[in-house]
Design a protein around this motif. Sequence first.
Motif, PDB file in Angstrom:
ATOM      1  N   MET A 164       0.853  -1.189   0.000  1.00  0.00           N
ATOM      2  CA  MET A 164       0.000   0.000   0.000  1.00  0.00           C
ATOM      3  C   MET A 164       0.883   1.231   0.000  1.00  0.00           C
ATOM      4  SD  MET A 164      -1.402  -0.431   3.855  1.00  0.00           S
ATOM      5  CE  MET A 164      -0.297  -0.891   5.177  1.00  0.00           C
ATOM      6  N   CYS A 165       0.374   2.296  -0.586  1.00  0.00           N
ATOM      7  CA  CYS A 165       1.170   3.497  -0.784  1.00  0.00           C
ATOM      8  C   CYS A 165       1.109   4.439   0.407  1.00  0.00           C
ATOM      9  CB  CYS A 165       0.698   4.214  -2.043  1.00  0.00           C
ATOM     10  SG  CYS A 165       2.010   5.117  -2.878  1.00  0.00           S
ATOM     11  N   ASP A 215       1.777  10.755   4.484  1.00  0.00           N
ATOM     12  CA  ASP A 215       0.643  10.222   3.724  1.00  0.00           C
ATOM     13  C   ASP A 215      -0.064  11.328   2.935  1.00  0.00           C
ATOM     14  OD1 ASP A 215       1.020   7.602   4.561  1.00  0.00           O
ATOM     15  OD2 ASP A 215      -0.303   7.810   6.292  1.00  0.00           O
ATOM     16  N   PRO A 243      -5.867   3.349   2.836  1.00  0.00           N
ATOM     17  CA  PRO A 243      -4.919   2.401   2.235  1.00  0.00           C
ATOM     18  C   PRO A 243      -5.626   1.264   1.504  1.00  0.00           C
ATOM     19  CG  PRO A 243      -4.236   2.961   4.463  1.00  0.00           C
ATOM     20  CD  PRO A 243      -5.608   3.557   4.278  1.00  0.00           C
ATOM     21  N   ARG A 284       5.521   0.965  -0.344  1.00  0.00           N
ATOM     22  CA  ARG A 284       5.217   2.048  -1.273  1.00  0.00           C
ATOM     23  C   ARG A 284       5.802   1.762  -2.659  1.00  0.00           C
ATOM     24  NH1 ARG A 284       5.763   5.537   3.424  1.00  0.00           N
ATOM     25  NH2 ARG A 284       7.994   5.813   3.073  1.00  0.00           N
TER      26      ARG A 284
END
Length: 262
Positions: A1-2, A17, A73, A255
């Motif tokens: 997840m980024c 974030d 996310p 990421r």
Amino acid sequence: MCIAKSVGLAARNDVADVRIVQVLLNLNSEAWRADNRPPLSVDGQIGPNTIDAIRAFETRAMGLRESDGLVTPGDATMARLLAGLPPGPTKDKLGLVMPRAMPKRIDLYYEPLVKGMTRYGIDTPRQIAHFIAQLAHESGSLLYAEELASGSAYEGRVDLGNTQPGDGPRFKGRGLIQLTGRANYRDYSEFTGIDYVSDPNRIALDPVACVDVACWFWQHNGLAPLAEADDARAVTKRINGGYNGLDDRLEHLARAKALLGL
């Protein structure tokens, strides 16, 4: 997840974030931005402009009837933002993997990284993800080209080839994946034909050498198979000798994988 936590209305809104979401929205701006609307300021601060951009993206680009002004996310909004990225390596993508990196440091190292990874065959998505994640941790998001500690802890380390008085500080870690010890400096000097043993500081002062030594270390130490096996612990141990900073390395890896579609 980024992103690690949610971004938007009633969200956690951690600075890193928020910066990631702001960059992603700007990279997808054609899908949601009105003609006269400026791009978002990438400042890591949540505010009405960022929330309005999330809403505009979800309604215009994704076709949702309503938007909650929230990105979480792994949700559909994040997936659509990632799907809209341009192909190939870019400075923006490098900045997304390392949201704390200063733009001037990304500018300094971006071209050497692209060339170095090509030269040393670090060219599969999984290898690239692991390499960049490890490099991000080792360099403090491209901030450090030389180990902060004095290097005295390496004094007398025969396993590193430190057999002469002063070898510990002289051959402390340098480069974006830190080359450490007389033996490693000697091996890299023989490989490049440049005498870094007599002038070890030269590695830290040259952005190309900083990157090249990291790529060489990756190849020289057989890290490609470990990365292809997606074994982040094994990659970390071979680089670090232990598992120091593993959580941070894994955060960068998550990421990088998201950006590379893994």
